[in-house]
Design an enzyme around this catalytic site. Sequence first.
Site, short mmCIF file in Angstrom:
data_model
loop_
_atom_site.label_atom_id
_atom_site.label_comp_id
_atom_site.label_asym_id
_atom_site.label_seq_id
_atom_site.Cartn_x
_atom_site.Cartn_y
_atom_site.Cartn_z
N HIS A 154 0.81 -1.21 0.00
CA HIS A 154 0.00 0.00 0.00
C HIS A 154 0.85 1.26 0.00
O HIS A 154 0.53 2.24 -0.66
CB HIS A 154 -1.02 0.03 1.13
N TYR B 225 1.22 5.19 -2.36
CA TYR B 225 1.38 6.60 -1.99
C TYR B 225 2.68 7.16 -2.54
O TYR B 225 2.74 8.34 -2.87
CB TYR B 225 1.28 6.77 -0.46
N HIS C 83 -10.16 -0.35 -9.95
CA HIS C 83 -9.88 0.70 -8.96
C HIS C 83 -8.47 1.23 -9.11
O HIS C 83 -8.25 2.44 -9.18
CB HIS C 83 -10.09 0.14 -7.55
N PHE C 84 -7.48 0.32 -9.17
CA PHE C 84 -6.11 0.87 -9.18
C PHE C 84 -5.74 1.45 -10.54
O PHE C 84 -4.87 2.30 -10.63
CB PHE C 84 -5.06 -0.07 -8.59
N HIS C 85 -6.43 1.03 -11.59
CA HIS C 85 -6.20 1.71 -12.87
C HIS C 85 -6.78 3.13 -12.84
O HIS C 85 -6.17 4.07 -13.36
CB HIS C 85 -6.78 0.91 -14.03
N ARG D 52 -10.52 -11.32 -11.38
CA ARG D 52 -9.31 -10.75 -11.98
C ARG D 52 -8.30 -11.87 -12.22
O ARG D 52 -8.54 -13.01 -11.83
CB ARG D 52 -8.73 -9.67 -11.06
N ARG D 53 -7.19 -11.54 -12.84
CA ARG D 53 -6.09 -12.48 -13.12
C ARG D 53 -6.58 -13.70 -13.90
O ARG D 53 -6.13 -14.82 -13.68
CB ARG D 53 -5.42 -12.97 -11.84
#
Lengths: 265, 541
Positions: free
Chosen positions: B216, B220, B367-369, B430-431
């Site tokens: 995580h 940041y 989300h992370f894209h 996913r994956r």
Amino acid sequence: MSNGESPRPSDQDAVNRRWRLWASTGAGAIVVVAIVIGFFVISSRGEGGVTGALGLDHVHETPEAVAQTAAGALPTDVAWTAATLGLLEDADPEAGRAIAVQTCASCHGEAGIAVAAAFPNLAGQPATAIFKQLSDYASGHRVSPMMAAMAQGLTAAQMADLAVHFAAETPAESIVDANPPAAIVQLVVNGDPARGLPPCSACHSARGGPVGTPPLGGQPAAYLEQQLTAFAAGERGNDIYGLMRAVAGMLTPAEIAQLAAYYGN
Amino acid sequence: MNSSPNRLVAAHIWVAFIAFAVAAVMGAWQMLVRSPIDAPLETAETYFVSVTGHGALMAYVLPTLFVMGFGYYVAMTALKQPLPGLRWAWAGFYIAAIGIVMAVVTVLSGQATVLYTFYPPLTGSVFFYLGVLLVVVGSWIWVAVMITAMMKWKRANPGAAVPLAMFATVANAILWLWTTAGVGAELLFQVLPASLGWTDSIDAGLARTLFSWTLHAIVYFWLMPAYIAFYTILPKVAGGRLYSDTMGRVSFILFLLYSLPVGMHHLFMDPEHGSGFKFLQMMLTALVTVPTLLTIFTIGASLEIAARLRGGKGLFGWVRALPWDRPMVLAAGFSFIMLGFGGFGGLINMSYAMNSMIHNTSWVTAHFHLIFGGSVVIMYFAIAYHIWPKLTGREARSLTPIRVQLWLWFVGIVITSFPWHILGLFGQPRRVSSFDFANPEIAYWGPWTTVSAIGGFIMLAGAALFVWNLATLYRGAAADRTMSYAMAVHQPREVPRVLNGFGLWNTLVAVLMIVAYAWPIAQFFFLDTYPAPVQRVDVGG
């Protein structure tokens, strides 16, 4: 701290002390609140208690621990550790053949093709699958008076020898049903999400499934039906996570018979 | 400033964006493979080669090299002093470059299809891990240079406030040092020995725990350049001043504190940890809302100052008065919109209970894209566009291709990631390389994945135009090469010592990490553990 109002150097120490105090108190208070809620309030409502919150009761899920929580009973002593897999890697198929001829052949056939439909074919099964079943017979996790007597006479190394011997034999030819019922093919390929049934082929596949899982093609249909029925009734319980018991328990007797016919000969 | 330090900055940023361009092609192709449309070279093997390459390039190479290059630039321009250890900085660059080549060649040869998150007991060729490790080693040199530069400046300017841009950059450098400790330990003590064949088993629970330490905080680390631009570049470009310098310092400190003891929210469904630590780390995760809201307030106020100086009126009418034709302002606007949607999605991911709805579904990848590919990378573009005239000495011939590029990227990421989120809610895992859309159970996913794949190709167009812009656009009028940062409304000459350095904050990070991770890691050493047998993906390797 009002924005941009620079303190005089003489004030610096006092200002720093305040920052240190309040920053540490703030961070500490948040941690304390989180610990109180996470370790005491929540855990007092669950079954795990504080040990559960610490991870002591479900940490490191050995097959034993998993089995105890999932099914209430110990399903197997076999864990696929490097040591167990190493035992199979070092096993001697010739030594296995010698034992097989003496002890196994009368039911399972010399080349691992069973003499009657009540017995499974062992030829071409993964060594891990054969080894696990032998161990489970010996430990009593899979119940069969006849097989218990046979398996208890074997060391772990001899079980491994037998396993690699049968694994190397040519499997029975699988007689493919030309026109299987569409609903059964659906169960095999896609399962039934409405019942939470996973597809059989997710694990039981000729390409190989999870370690220790047998492919089903070419087994006697009567043997497959008997085993599915035993799982459904909970009479057989050496499946990790209770998975086969759960799956078979959701199948109707008719589906069990049709699935056995689909896979078996 | 002589040209060599400028070349250092440009070299880092070019490597970052070349990696980005290659990975963008892979990403668009992967979207096609997962859709009902046939893709060239479509097999499960090529898909996972591509996913590993895409992840490693986008997650390790792009942000690390960009942050390094931008950090060197900030150190020189914000502190207005030569970069200490220029040779070391170049050495770091070459070490990272060698690592990148090593890792990429290994992945493309199919010897390390373990995804960028490694997933032991899956084990690939040692050259993949060594390559990634070299990138990290190169970045540690950057950390040392950043800290040295700040210390040198403080000695030369006793009592003066470290410029906010540099303070934030050093916060990120320290954050990165903490961050890499987890994955570094996993690689050195678990993955490399397994990969070299020295051990035949690996404790996947411990490996996942160590990786969560990194997983995580690294996000940041990627995000910080965007926030540095919000606080120290955007207010000036918009024509105003930063509302509060102190608010900036506090935000960056809070990012340092609450990015690290929170990684276990990636392990909510893992069996190796108890509910107490999961809850504790969930609560600490939630605290990231504090610096986020501080930033939204401060930057909102800064932009309002700029807009009212330009004649903006009304409660919200001033928004129209902002100079949206300036790339930095336009990009920041897009970034805020995406950060808003992504942030709300993130609240679901970090919630111990709600996470179970979307765990391991496409929602998480979407989300992370949206957050990284969207709100962060668009600010990387904006920063590059902003500093390129100062590095090359030439203005852009036209701003239109830059605006088109930012629009393409924004529209592309929205079209890609919104349906992708919805697919996750449908339960799409996913994956997974491909889906049988002929199956009536999941046939309705088909149109959504197709739209998402179209978005992927719009993004690819945006990526290509970006590289083209950077390479060809800066041949206009001679540019002013001076980089200046936004002044605060009350520009501080001095700040409290605790807001001018990291002594107290490092201590607090250490305490929080001990609380959050000491037991979860220590348990593996004194409870009976059952390590998993190593599963090699580089058969014969």
